[in-house]
Structures are given as structure tokens and as C-alpha cells.
Motif scaffolding. Structure first.
Motif, PDB file in Angstrom:
ATOM      1  N   GLN A  45       9.566   2.590   2.065  1.00 39.98           N
ATOM      2  CA  GLN A  45       8.499   1.636   2.311  1.00 39.98           C
ATOM      3  C   GLN A  45       8.028   1.068   0.978  1.00 39.98           C
ATOM      4  OE1 GLN A  45       5.789   4.210   4.540  1.00 39.98           O
ATOM      5  NE2 GLN A  45       6.066   2.809   6.268  1.00 39.98           N
TER       6      GLN A  45
ATOM      7  N   TYR B  77       5.697  -2.394  -1.037  1.00 40.02           N
ATOM      8  CA  TYR B  77       4.632  -3.376  -0.928  1.00 40.02           C
ATOM      9  C   TYR B  77       4.885  -4.453  -1.969  1.00 40.02           C
ATOM     10  CZ  TYR B  77      -0.085  -5.218  -0.378  1.00 40.02           C
ATOM     11  OH  TYR B  77      -1.156  -6.025  -0.110  1.00 40.02           O
TER      12      TYR B  77
ATOM     13  N   TRP C  64       3.585  -7.106  -4.337  1.00 42.33           N
ATOM     14  CA  TRP C  64       2.328  -7.434  -4.994  1.00 42.33           C
ATOM     15  C   TRP C  64       2.163  -8.941  -5.166  1.00 42.33           C
ATOM     16  CZ3 TRP C  64      -1.401  -4.068  -5.221  1.00 42.33           C
ATOM     17  CH2 TRP C  64      -1.078  -2.713  -5.150  1.00 42.33           C
TER      18      TRP C  64
ATOM     19  N   GLU D 263       4.031  -5.741   3.470  1.00 43.71           N
ATOM     20  CA  GLU D 263       4.682  -4.431   3.440  1.00 43.71           C
ATOM     21  C   GLU D 263       6.109  -4.561   3.960  1.00 43.71           C
ATOM     22  OE1 GLU D 263       4.227  -0.399   5.927  1.00 43.71           O
ATOM     23  OE2 GLU D 263       2.403  -1.025   4.880  1.00 43.71           O
TER      24      GLU D 263
END
Length: 62
Positions: free
Chosen positions: A18, A20, A22, A27
Motif C-alpha cells: 500500500q 500514498y 504525496w 492511496e
């Protein structure tokens, strides 16, 4: 791997497979070589954004 939305590489790892982004604040999760893209809602729930991308964009390329 790059973000399928902004194509940037500014990804942080938040769990097993997983990530993310920025740059665009989404996600990403990788399962069997396929990327699932989700938007984090205000209440913390996830909304799928997979229907906005074609199959080629959602193939994980390491």
C-alpha cells in the motif's frame, strides 16, 4: 512504480503493498500486479477511482 494519476514517483509506503501519492493525495494498493486507486474521504473511508484509468495505467511496473 509511478502514480497512475500524476505519473510522479513521490510515493510513501503506508502498509504491505500500500502506497500514498504525496503529489495528488491518493492511496494505491498493489495486488497480483494490478494497482487499485482510492481517494481518501474526509471520514477516512476510501472511494475507488479505478474506473477513471485504463488497464494499462493500472498495471504495476516496478
Amino acid at each position: 512504480m509511478n502514480c497512475p494519476n500524476c505519473h510522479g514517483s513521490n510515493l510513501g509506503k503506508i502498509g504491505h503493498q500500500q502506497f500514498y501519492c504525496w503529489n495528488c493525495l491518493i492511496e494505491l494498493s498493489v495486488m497480483n500486479g494490478k494497482i487499485n486507486v482510492n481517494e481518501v474521504e474526509e471520514d477516512g473511508s476510501l472511494s475507488s477511482l479505478d474506473d477513471l484509468f485504463n488497464e494499462e495505467d493500472l498495471t504495476a511496473q516496478w
